[in-house]
Design an enzyme around this catalytic site. Structure first.
Site, PDB file in Angstrom:
ATOM      1  N   TYR A  67      -9.743  -0.240   3.052  1.00  0.00           N
ATOM      2  CA  TYR A  67      -8.335   0.159   3.160  1.00  0.00           C
ATOM      3  C   TYR A  67      -7.942   0.255   4.644  1.00  0.00           C
ATOM      4  O   TYR A  67      -6.917  -0.298   5.063  1.00  0.00           O
ATOM      5  CB  TYR A  67      -8.154   1.512   2.472  1.00  0.00           C
ATOM      6  CG  TYR A  67      -6.798   2.152   2.635  1.00  0.00           C
ATOM      7  CD1 TYR A  67      -5.697   1.703   1.904  1.00  0.00           C
ATOM      8  CD2 TYR A  67      -6.606   3.234   3.506  1.00  0.00           C
ATOM      9  CE1 TYR A  67      -4.454   2.308   2.042  1.00  0.00           C
ATOM     10  CE2 TYR A  67      -5.375   3.838   3.637  1.00  0.00           C
ATOM     11  CZ  TYR A  67      -4.299   3.372   2.907  1.00  0.00           C
ATOM     12  OH  TYR A  67      -3.066   3.966   3.044  1.00  0.00           O
ATOM     13  N   ILE A  86       0.297  12.481   3.265  1.00  0.00           N
ATOM     14  CA  ILE A  86       1.615  12.655   2.642  1.00  0.00           C
ATOM     15  C   ILE A  86       1.401  12.880   1.147  1.00  0.00           C
ATOM     16  O   ILE A  86       0.636  12.136   0.512  1.00  0.00           O
ATOM     17  CB  ILE A  86       2.493  11.390   2.828  1.00  0.00           C
ATOM     18  CG1 ILE A  86       2.528  10.925   4.292  1.00  0.00           C
ATOM     19  CG2 ILE A  86       3.900  11.630   2.278  1.00  0.00           C
ATOM     20  CD1 ILE A  86       3.259  11.797   5.259  1.00  0.00           C
ATOM     21  N   LYS A  91      -5.156  -1.998   6.895  1.00  0.00           N
ATOM     22  CA  LYS A  91      -4.054  -1.398   7.658  1.00  0.00           C
ATOM     23  C   LYS A  91      -4.178  -1.745   9.154  1.00  0.00           C
ATOM     24  O   LYS A  91      -3.175  -1.914   9.843  1.00  0.00           O
ATOM     25  CB  LYS A  91      -4.033   0.125   7.453  1.00  0.00           C
ATOM     26  CG  LYS A  91      -3.757   0.561   6.020  1.00  0.00           C
ATOM     27  CD  LYS A  91      -2.365   0.162   5.567  1.00  0.00           C
ATOM     28  CE  LYS A  91      -1.979   0.814   4.255  1.00  0.00           C
ATOM     29  NZ  LYS A  91      -0.595   0.523   3.855  1.00  0.00           N
TER      30      LYS A  91
HETATM   31  N1  NAP Z   1       0.176   9.017   0.767  1.00  0.00           N
HETATM   32  C1  NAP Z   1      -0.454   9.022   1.929  1.00  0.00           C
HETATM   33  O1  NAP Z   1      -1.025  10.054   2.336  1.00  0.00           O
HETATM   34  C2  NAP Z   1      -0.474   7.799   2.788  1.00  0.00           C
HETATM   35  C3  NAP Z   1      -1.019   7.895   4.086  1.00  0.00           C
HETATM   36  C4  NAP Z   1      -1.001   6.775   4.910  1.00  0.00           C
HETATM   37  C5  NAP Z   1      -0.468   5.586   4.476  1.00  0.00           C
HETATM   38  N2  NAP Z   1       0.041   5.510   3.201  1.00  0.00           N
HETATM   39  C6  NAP Z   1       0.634   4.231   2.819  1.00  0.00           C
HETATM   40  O2  NAP Z   1       2.000   4.431   2.486  1.00  0.00           O
HETATM   41  C7  NAP Z   1       2.438   3.441   1.552  1.00  0.00           C
HETATM   42  C8  NAP Z   1       3.123   4.121   0.377  1.00  0.00           C
HETATM   43  O3  NAP Z   1       2.137   4.904  -0.290  1.00  0.00           O
HETATM   44  P1  NAP Z   1       2.481   6.111  -1.288  1.00  0.00           P
HETATM   45  O4  NAP Z   1       1.650   7.245  -0.849  1.00  0.00           O
HETATM   46  O5  NAP Z   1       3.944   6.258  -1.429  1.00  0.00           O
HETATM   47  O6  NAP Z   1       1.776   5.535  -2.611  1.00  0.00           O
HETATM   48  P2  NAP Z   1       2.257   5.279  -4.111  1.00  0.00           P
HETATM   49  O7  NAP Z   1       3.165   6.358  -4.570  1.00  0.00           O
HETATM   50  O8  NAP Z   1       0.984   5.033  -4.856  1.00  0.00           O
HETATM   51  O9  NAP Z   1       3.090   3.924  -4.003  1.00  0.00           O
HETATM   52  C9  NAP Z   1       2.451   2.690  -3.805  1.00  0.00           C
HETATM   53  C10 NAP Z   1       3.456   1.596  -4.065  1.00  0.00           C
HETATM   54  O10 NAP Z   1       2.771   0.345  -3.901  1.00  0.00           O
HETATM   55  C11 NAP Z   1       3.078  -0.481  -5.000  1.00  0.00           C
HETATM   56  N3  NAP Z   1       2.004  -1.391  -5.385  1.00  0.00           N
HETATM   57  C12 NAP Z   1       0.705  -1.083  -5.616  1.00  0.00           C
HETATM   58  N4  NAP Z   1       0.051  -2.144  -6.104  1.00  0.00           N
HETATM   59  C13 NAP Z   1       0.967  -3.146  -6.199  1.00  0.00           C
HETATM   60  C14 NAP Z   1       0.911  -4.494  -6.652  1.00  0.00           C
HETATM   61  N5  NAP Z   1      -0.234  -5.019  -7.135  1.00  0.00           N
HETATM   62  N6  NAP Z   1       2.031  -5.238  -6.600  1.00  0.00           N
HETATM   63  C15 NAP Z   1       3.202  -4.725  -6.127  1.00  0.00           C
HETATM   64  N7  NAP Z   1       3.317  -3.452  -5.701  1.00  0.00           N
HETATM   65  C16 NAP Z   1       2.219  -2.669  -5.738  1.00  0.00           C
HETATM   66  C17 NAP Z   1       3.263   0.485  -6.150  1.00  0.00           C
HETATM   67  O11 NAP Z   1       4.008  -0.180  -7.156  1.00  0.00           O
HETATM   68  P3  NAP Z   1       3.586  -0.133  -8.720  1.00  0.00           P
HETATM   69  O12 NAP Z   1       4.209   1.098  -9.246  1.00  0.00           O
HETATM   70  O13 NAP Z   1       4.157  -1.372  -9.264  1.00  0.00           O
HETATM   71  O14 NAP Z   1       2.081  -0.121  -8.774  1.00  0.00           O
HETATM   72  C18 NAP Z   1       4.012   1.626  -5.486  1.00  0.00           C
HETATM   73  O15 NAP Z   1       5.395   1.372  -5.484  1.00  0.00           O
HETATM   74  C19 NAP Z   1       1.160   2.668   1.151  1.00  0.00           C
HETATM   75  O16 NAP Z   1       1.122   1.462   1.867  1.00  0.00           O
HETATM   76  C20 NAP Z   1       0.031   3.580   1.589  1.00  0.00           C
HETATM   77  O17 NAP Z   1      -1.135   2.858   1.893  1.00  0.00           O
HETATM   78  C21 NAP Z   1       0.035   6.570   2.348  1.00  0.00           C
END
Ligand code: NAP
Length: 241
Positions: free
Chosen positions: A150, A182, A154
């Site tokens: 992962y 987050i 990134k």
């Molecule tokens: N949460 C944290 O602490 C954190 C920290 C650093 C970075 N991030 C990054 O922030 C971004 C948003 O994350 P989040 O925390 O909001 O996570 P989340 O709620 O799990 O959202 C992830 C999104 O990615 C989409 N996605 C996943 N697999 C997919 C696929 N095969 N095709 C199309 N879309 C897909 C999901 O859509 P579906 O509903 O269709 O699966 C969902 O809309 C991500 O890139 C994550 O790596 C998160």
């Protein structure tokens, strides 16, 4: 008509961005889960003015390129801004990775961006792309056990930003945000011990999706018109360690 493309719009930060940016923009909302995507559209301002793009970013190479090219042609739209939130993360020690898993993480987190940019920078999009914001992660710059693939996916985003900032200037700006911990559906599934560690590691505790969306909005605005090629921590101070 000009639109802002938001991937990962069905959940977490992407959904929060969709709801916020719908106040001022027409949106193309992308994800794999069409039911959840429609639910987010209904929470947006003027739901009928936003377009849904149903696409599985984990599918094989070329799928995203043809799907987005078709959408732009069929709806007769141009994409002016692009915010990439789509991402997957599963914590696993490197010895337990299968190549299927590696492919999935890189396809969703990184190669999808390349495919989307290949469409948005071509004639199909009429030279309209002005601004790109990619969601990377703090772990791309700091070690975190179990997160190697992962983090590498990134890290590839960060490298892309540095080079494309030069290649696409002055017409198009590109920046990445590196969130720390987050609270979203992605983190909610982690075990409670791990969540406690994440919180204790963050001087300002867990962030909310809106804490990140504030910076997406800023980077898409004229207020940041002299900023490109940056990878910015939005992490409640976690990167100080
Ligand atoms: N949460 C944290 O602490 C954190 C920290 C650093 C970075 N991030 C990054 O922030 C971004 C948003 O994350 P989040 O925390 O909001 O996570 P989340 O709620 O799990 O959202 C992830 C999104 O990615 C989409 N996605 C996943 N697999 C997919 C696929 N095969 N095709 C199309 N879309 C897909 C999901 O859509 P579906 O509903 O269709 O699966 C969902 O809309 C991500 O890139 C994550 O790596 C998160």
């Amino acid at each position: 008509m000009n639109y802002t493309l938001i991937t990962g719009a069905s959940s977490g930060m992407g959904a929060a961005a969709a709801i916020r940016l719908s106040q001022t923009r027409r949106l193309v909302l992308a994800s794999e889960n069409i039911v959840q995507l429609e639910a987010v559209r209904q929470q947006c301002v003027n739901p009928e003015s936003h377009i849904l793009w149903h696409c599985d970013f984990a599918a094989g190479r070329g799928t995203i390129f043809s799907s987005l090219t078709d959408l732009i042609g069929a709806k007769d739209i141009k994409i002016e801004e692009y915010a990439h939130f789509a991402g997957v993360s599963i914590l696993l020690p490197v010895k337990n990775f299968t190549m299927t898993y590696v492919d999935k993480v890189f396809n969703v987190n990184f190669f999808s961006i390349i495919e989307i940019l290949r469409v948005l920078l071509k004639k199909t999009n009429g030279g309209m792309l002005k601004n790109i914001v990619l969601i990377s992660a703090l772990v791309s710059e700091r070690g975190n056990i179990g997160n190697s693939i992962y983090a590498a996916s990134k890290g590839a985003i960060n490298s892309l930003v540095y080079t494309l900032a030069r290649e696409l200037a002055p017409k198009t700006r590109i920046n990445a945000l590196l969130p720390g911990a987050i609270m979203t559906p992605m983190t909610a599934n982690l075990d409670s011990e791990y969540l406690k560690e994440m919180e204790e590691d963050s001087p300002l505790g867990f962030g909310t999706p809106d804490d990140v969306v504030d910076y997406v909005e800023f980077l898409l605005s004229e207020k940041s018109k002299w900023i490109t090629g940056q990878t910015l921590f939005v992490d409640g101070g976690r990167s100080t360690k």
